[in-house]
Design a protein around this motif. Structure first.
Motif, PDB file in Angstrom:
ATOM      1  N   GLY A  30     -24.073  74.925  15.372  1.00 54.83           N
ATOM      2  CA  GLY A  30     -24.344  76.093  16.196  1.00 54.83           C
ATOM      3  C   GLY A  30     -24.067  77.380  15.443  1.00 54.83           C
ATOM      4  O   GLY A  30     -24.110  77.417  14.211  1.00 54.83           O
ATOM      5  N   PRO A  31     -23.764  78.456  16.162  1.00 57.50           N
ATOM      6  CA  PRO A  31     -23.506  79.751  15.519  1.00 57.50           C
ATOM      7  C   PRO A  31     -22.249  79.702  14.647  1.00 57.50           C
ATOM      8  O   PRO A  31     -21.342  78.898  14.871  1.00 57.50           O
ATOM      9  CB  PRO A  31     -23.300  80.710  16.701  1.00 57.50           C
ATOM     10  N   ASP A 300     -27.581  89.359  27.571  1.00 55.91           N
ATOM     11  CA  ASP A 300     -28.774  88.530  27.381  1.00 55.91           C
ATOM     12  C   ASP A 300     -29.968  89.095  28.137  1.00 55.91           C
ATOM     13  O   ASP A 300     -31.115  88.978  27.684  1.00 55.91           O
ATOM     14  CB  ASP A 300     -28.498  87.097  27.830  1.00 55.91           C
ATOM     15  N   LYS A 306     -30.338  89.827  20.880  1.00 53.90           N
ATOM     16  CA  LYS A 306     -28.944  89.611  20.480  1.00 53.90           C
ATOM     17  C   LYS A 306     -28.540  90.487  19.296  1.00 53.90           C
ATOM     18  O   LYS A 306     -27.821  90.053  18.391  1.00 53.90           O
ATOM     19  CB  LYS A 306     -28.697  88.131  20.176  1.00 53.90           C
ATOM     20  N   HIS A 352     -18.532  81.127  22.457  1.00 51.00           N
ATOM     21  CA  HIS A 352     -19.462  82.261  22.600  1.00 51.00           C
ATOM     22  C   HIS A 352     -19.653  82.972  21.256  1.00 51.00           C
ATOM     23  O   HIS A 352     -19.826  84.192  21.203  1.00 51.00           O
ATOM     24  CB  HIS A 352     -18.929  83.231  23.649  1.00 51.00           C
ATOM     25  N   ASP A 354     -22.032  83.332  19.301  1.00 46.93           N
ATOM     26  CA  ASP A 354     -23.251  84.109  19.066  1.00 46.93           C
ATOM     27  C   ASP A 354     -23.102  85.559  19.515  1.00 46.93           C
ATOM     28  O   ASP A 354     -23.757  86.448  18.958  1.00 46.93           O
ATOM     29  CB  ASP A 354     -24.456  83.470  19.755  1.00 46.93           C
ATOM     30  N   ARG A 355     -22.234  85.827  20.482  1.00 50.36           N
ATOM     31  CA  ARG A 355     -22.032  87.201  20.978  1.00 50.36           C
ATOM     32  C   ARG A 355     -20.649  87.747  20.624  1.00 50.36           C
ATOM     33  O   ARG A 355     -20.504  88.924  20.302  1.00 50.36           O
ATOM     34  CB  ARG A 355     -22.201  87.259  22.490  1.00 50.36           C
ATOM     35  N   ARG A 357     -18.269  88.474  18.317  1.00 46.19           N
ATOM     36  CA  ARG A 357     -18.279  88.561  16.859  1.00 46.19           C
ATOM     37  C   ARG A 357     -17.052  89.284  16.305  1.00 46.19           C
ATOM     38  O   ARG A 357     -16.909  89.413  15.093  1.00 46.19           O
ATOM     39  CB  ARG A 357     -19.552  89.284  16.396  1.00 46.19           C
ATOM     40  N   THR A 398     -18.810  76.896  11.034  1.00 45.15           N
ATOM     41  CA  THR A 398     -20.012  76.717  11.856  1.00 45.15           C
ATOM     42  C   THR A 398     -19.676  75.847  13.053  1.00 45.15           C
ATOM     43  O   THR A 398     -19.210  74.704  12.891  1.00 45.15           O
ATOM     44  CB  THR A 398     -21.138  76.059  11.037  1.00 45.15           C
TER      45      THR A 398
END
Length: 509
Positions: A30-31, A300, A306, A352, A354-355, A357, A398
């Protein structure tokens, strides 16, 4: 070591027959977990900087250009990726020109935000960047919107990042720094809904857009710009900023503190707390999942590409201050409970990635949920420090999806949370790392890890006999990580988790 293993054996006695199974899907990466998710926060607050980290170059405490060698050495072992400064609430009363030039000529102000004590501006821009460079970290600078101006912020950025021959970079050179500083993030104000100005979202958004218009740097020196967002259950700030400032910011901040009682007036004690406050604290910290999910849903909808990050740049536990200390210094003890809280939040942030950060725990030394506590020349590492150290392999790792089966509930009254929290990722070293948290204060749990084969694995555990176990200057190693056995059989790994514990398993490589 023998005593530690005996203690762990006692803690694992009486395991339930049932087991929780964590199945990791290594085929579906994933992210990436941004390293800045493990960011720190240093504010001009109490002894968080002065005394705790900064002692001045003439101090008898060993230091490098004023920064304590023992504290810097300890923090370097955490691979601190990012430090936020100078606040917090302090940022909106901080004027950067007062913190440059000869220290004996800098003005002495009153820190009206925290304790009403004198602020001599000994730590300013150059000292801060010396700190982050000693740590090998990036800099997150918080600009003054509350009592400052767009011009003041723009000139500060020029002073820090410009490499030309104009007046401000020449002033920087005169003050001892030839090459520009690297600013990774720059925030426009802090908590505009409260100490930063008691603003409404649309009013702040207008001020943000005005300020951001003038925050210009050389392309190579451009920081990510941060808009000051909301807190707790409020998504209106994220809603407003993700619409009206979408193309002028890189991310929106968010603040959430874990308070055992849920009441700001009487938050609860850091030690000596009743069993129900162990549960209420963990239950409260798990709300971070809902807060992030609700704000991410807004992002979203308004930012499907994103482009915007969701920055939890203040989080952690907040208790009543220790008796006999200045109430404005926010000094509190740090226990095993805090380490469990930290690990639960890490796992949520990973979910979470992906958002989310960037995050910054509050704070690094001597304030709230600190990594390090000091008393003059003495220093100790807190259980939260050890949680951060155990999770170092997750920086830049990752994420790997996982599923939990047989996960029991830990209940108190009519409320409950999952007994086991888990997160998995493939580290930059190629190993698979699985982080586990047993939230139950008295029940151990056997955890099977499937999907990773029965390859060679090792693990460490952070636990103790008492819920409020903590390190003191007399016993600085009362709570620290220890090895724990991992059994490999039948294509799976098994870990017998003690009650109230954090475990990180390293697999293969």
């Amino acid at each position: 070591m023998k005593k530690t293993m005996i203690a762990l054996a006692m803690l694992t006695a009486g395991l339930a027959q049932a087991a929780t199974t964590v199945t990791v899907d290594t085929a579906k990466p994933g992210p990436v977990i941004n390293k800045d998710v493990y960011g720190q926060f240093a504010e001009h607050l109490g002894t968080g900087i002065y005394g705790g980290m900064w002692v001045g170059p003439k101090s008898k405490i060993p230091n490098t250009r004023g920064w304590r060698n023992d504290v810097i050495g300890a923090l370097k072992k955490l691979h601190v990726p990012l430090v936020r400064w100078p606040g917090g609430c302090f940022a909106d009363e901080y004027h950067w020109r007062e913190g440059i030039g000869p220290r004996n000529k800098r003005p002495v102000k009153i820190n009206t935000m925290w304790g009403g004590v004198d602020e001599d501006n000994a730590v300013g821009t150059h000292e801060f960047f010396d700190l982050v460079e000693q740590l090998g970290a990036d800099a997150y600078v918080n600009g003054n919107l509350g009592t400052g101006s767009p011009q003041e912020m723009a000139e500060w950025l020029e002073y820090m990042t410009s490499d030309n021959k104009s007046t401000l970079p020449e002033l920087r050179r005169k003050n001892g720094r030839d090459k520009p500083f690297k600013v990774a993030y720059f925030a426009v104000g802090n908590e505009a809904w409260g100490c930063g100005g008691n603003m409404k979202p649309d009013y702040y958004a207008n001020l943000y857009r005005q300020s951001a218009t003038f925050l210009k740097t050389p392309p190579a020196g451009r920081p990510k710009l941060v808009a000051s967002g909301g807190n707790d259950n409020d998504t209106t700030w994220t809603e407003e900023l993700s619409k009206s400032a979408k193309n002028m910011t890189d991310g929106i901040s968010f603040h959430y503190y874990t308070i055992p009682t849920g009441k700001w007036e009487v938050k609860g004690a850091a030690t000596g707390f009743p069993a129900n406050e162990w549960f209420s604290t963990l239950n409260a910290t798990m709300r971070m999942e809902d807060h992030i999910r609700n704000n991410v849903a807004v992002l979203d909808r308004n930012d499907p590409e994103k482009k915007l990050g969701f920055y939890v740049d203040e989080w952690g536990t907040w208790y009543d201050v220790e008796k006999g200390t200045n109430a404005g210094f926010l000094y509190q003890q740090n226990t095993l409970r805090d380490a469990v809280v930290a690990a639960l939040n890490f796992n949520i942030f990973h979910d979470h990635a992906d958002r989310v950060r960037m995050t910054n725990i509050a704070q690094m030394v001597n304030v709230l949920q600190a990594m390090v506590l000091t008393d003059n020349e003495k220093m100790l590492l807190t259980p939260t420090y050890h949680a951060y150290e155990m999770y170092v392999p997750f920086q830049g790792a990752t994420t790997l999806p996982l599923a939990l089966e047989g996960n029991r509930k830990y209940a108190s009254g009519d409320k409950s949370i999952a007994q086991v929290s888990a997160s998995a990722a493939r580290g930059k070293d190629g190993k698979v790392y699985v982080a586990l948290v047993n939230t139950h204060p008295s029940d151990a749990e056997e955890v099977n890890i499937a999907g990773v084969g029965d390859r060679k694995a090792s693990a460490r555990v952070l636990t103790a006999n008492e819920m409020d176990a903590h390190n003191t200057f007399a016993k600085p190693d009362a709570v620290k990580p220890a090895p724990i056995a991992v059994q490999a059989s039948g294509g799976k790994l098994t870990v017998k988790m003690p009650a109230k514990s954090v475990v990180v398993v390293a697999i293969g490589g």
